[in-house]
Design a protein around this motif. Structure first.
Motif, mmCIF file in Angstrom:
data_model
loop_
_atom_site.group_PDB
_atom_site.id
_atom_site.type_symbol
_atom_site.label_atom_id
_atom_site.label_comp_id
_atom_site.label_asym_id
_atom_site.label_seq_id
_atom_site.Cartn_x
_atom_site.Cartn_y
_atom_site.Cartn_z
ATOM 1 N N HIS A 97 0.869 -1.170 0.000
ATOM 2 C CA HIS A 97 0.000 0.000 0.000
ATOM 3 C C HIS A 97 0.908 1.222 0.000
ATOM 4 C CE1 HIS A 97 -3.375 -2.526 1.076
ATOM 5 N NE2 HIS A 97 -2.836 -2.846 2.240
ATOM 6 N N TYR A 98 0.523 2.229 -0.759
ATOM 7 C CA TYR A 98 1.239 3.496 -0.759
ATOM 8 C C TYR A 98 0.279 4.563 -0.248
ATOM 9 C CZ TYR A 98 4.390 7.207 -2.212
ATOM 10 O OH TYR A 98 5.258 8.270 -2.217
ATOM 11 N N PHE A 99 0.709 5.300 0.771
ATOM 12 C CA PHE A 99 -0.155 6.282 1.399
ATOM 13 C C PHE A 99 0.297 7.701 1.042
ATOM 14 C CE2 PHE A 99 -0.267 2.496 4.126
ATOM 15 C CZ PHE A 99 -1.631 2.216 4.058
ATOM 16 N N ASN A 103 3.505 9.844 1.723
ATOM 17 C CA ASN A 103 4.493 9.194 0.865
ATOM 18 C C ASN A 103 5.258 8.089 1.579
ATOM 19 O OD1 ASN A 103 3.623 10.968 -1.132
ATOM 20 N ND2 ASN A 103 5.148 12.469 -0.546
ATOM 21 N N ILE A 104 4.493 7.179 2.157
ATOM 22 C CA ILE A 104 5.044 5.988 2.787
ATOM 23 C C ILE A 104 4.453 4.772 2.103
ATOM 24 C CG2 ILE A 104 5.026 4.567 4.874
ATOM 25 C CD1 ILE A 104 5.319 7.092 6.517
ATOM 26 N N CYS A 105 5.324 3.847 1.730
ATOM 27 C CA CYS A 105 4.915 2.586 1.126
ATOM 28 C C CYS A 105 5.045 1.490 2.181
ATOM 29 C CB CYS A 105 5.800 2.270 -0.076
ATOM 30 S SG CYS A 105 5.373 0.716 -0.902
ATOM 31 N N GLY A 123 15.609 -1.521 -8.152
ATOM 32 C CA GLY A 123 14.293 -1.920 -8.615
ATOM 33 C C GLY A 123 13.128 -1.089 -8.108
ATOM 34 N N PHE A 124 11.945 -1.617 -8.393
ATOM 35 C CA PHE A 124 10.696 -0.969 -8.011
ATOM 36 C C PHE A 124 9.658 -2.044 -7.722
ATOM 37 C CE2 PHE A 124 10.058 -1.982 -12.414
ATOM 38 C CZ PHE A 124 8.712 -2.322 -12.490
ATOM 39 N N ILE A 125 8.617 -1.647 -7.036
ATOM 40 C CA ILE A 125 7.428 -2.472 -6.886
ATOM 41 C C ILE A 125 6.239 -1.598 -7.251
ATOM 42 C CG2 ILE A 125 8.373 -4.005 -5.105
ATOM 43 C CD1 ILE A 125 6.767 -2.386 -3.031
ATOM 44 N N GLU A 126 5.110 -2.225 -7.458
ATOM 45 C CA GLU A 126 3.874 -1.483 -7.663
ATOM 46 C C GLU A 126 3.041 -1.623 -6.402
ATOM 47 O OE1 GLU A 126 1.894 -2.500 -11.293
ATOM 48 O OE2 GLU A 126 3.635 -1.936 -12.500
ATOM 49 N N ALA A 127 2.425 -0.534 -6.006
ATOM 50 C CA ALA A 127 1.613 -0.522 -4.790
ATOM 51 C C ALA A 127 0.270 0.132 -5.096
ATOM 52 C CB ALA A 127 2.329 0.258 -3.692
ATOM 53 N N VAL A 128 -0.751 -0.316 -4.399
ATOM 54 C CA VAL A 128 -2.046 0.347 -4.496
ATOM 55 C C VAL A 128 -1.936 1.639 -3.700
ATOM 56 C CG1 VAL A 128 -4.514 0.181 -4.033
ATOM 57 C CG2 VAL A 128 -3.237 -1.863 -4.712
ATOM 58 N N GLU A 129 -2.271 2.753 -4.338
ATOM 59 C CA GLU A 129 -2.104 4.054 -3.707
ATOM 60 C C GLU A 129 -3.421 4.551 -3.122
ATOM 61 O OE1 GLU A 129 -0.216 8.470 -4.640
ATOM 62 O OE2 GLU A 129 -0.543 7.079 -6.301
#
Length: 182
Positions: A97-99, A103-105, A123-129
Motif C-alpha cells: 500500500h502506498y499512502f 508518501n510511505i509505502c 528496482g521498483f514495486i507497484e503498490a495500491v495508492e
C-alpha cells in the motif's frame, strides 16, 4: 526533515532482523502505519481504503518503503540473490500500500526480496495508492497513540512507531499550509 526521519525509520525497520533476534522468535504482526479506520464528526466510521487513487510505481532506492523481513535464512538468500542480480518485481508476490500525501509505502507480501531491493537500492514495486488526507481532519497523534480529534478518544489501532507520528503530523501541517487551511 521529513526525508531524514523517513530514511531513519525505513532502515531501522529493515535492520531489525539483524540486530533483534528475540523480536523474530516471538512471531510478529505488523500493523499498518496508519489507523485502518477513523470516525468523522458525526461518528461515521470511515476506512482509509475508501480513497483509492490507483497504482503507484515505487522506486526502492528513493521512496520510504517500510518492510519487515521475518526470516533470517530467507533474508540471507535474498541478499545474496539481489546483491548479484537485479531486483525483479513480481506482481503475484510483491504487495504493498502506498499512502499519499505522507508518501510511505507499506509492504505486506514479498518482504524478503523487497528488503534486499531496498538495501541494495535496486528496482521498483507497484503498490495500491491511497489518499489519506481524510485522516487529517479527524485523527491526531501524540507519538504514542492515535486519537479521534473530535472527542479525543484513543483509536483501537496502535501507533507502530513514534516517527510515523512525527511524519504524519508534519505531513498534515504541510498539507494544511499548501491548501491554505491553517
Amino acid at each position: 526533515m521529513l526525508d531524514v526521519i523517513k530514511e531513519d525509520l525505513k532502515y531501522d525497520f529493515l535492520t531489525n532482523i539483524f540486530y533483534r533476534e528475540e523480536y523474530f522468535d516471538k512471531g510478529i504482526r505488523i500493523p499498518l502505519p496508519f489507523p485502518y479506520s477513523y470516525y468523522d464528526e458525526t461518528e461515521k466510521k470511515i476506512s482509509i481504503f475508501e480513497r483509492k487513487i490507483g497504482t503507484k510505481k515505487v522506486d526502492l532506492a528513493e521512496e520510504c518503503v517500510l518492510v519487515f523481513p521475518w526470516h533470517r535464512k530467507r533474508m540471507r538468500e535474498n541478499i545474496k540473490n539481489i546483491g548479484s542480480n537485479e531486483f525483479i518485481y513480481d506482481e503475484y508476490n510483491h504487495f504493498a500500500h502506498y499512502f499519499s500525501p505522507v508518501n510511505i509505502c507499506f509492504v505486506y507480501n514479498g518482504m524478503h526480496s523487497t528488503s534486499a531491493g531496498v538495501g541494495f537500492k535496486k528496482g521498483f514495486i507497484e503498490a495500491v495508492e491511497y489518499d489519506i488526507t481524510g485522516l487529517f481532519e479527524h485523527v491526531h497523534t501524540d507519538g504514542l497513540y492515535w486519537y479521534n480529534s473530535h472527542n479525543n478518544t484513543k483509536l483501537e489501532d496502535e501507533l507502530l512507531d513514534f516517527r510515523i507520528g512525527i511524519i504524519y503530523e508534519l505531513s498534515k501541517l504541510k498539507y494544511q499550509i499548501e491548501k491554505g487551511l491553517e
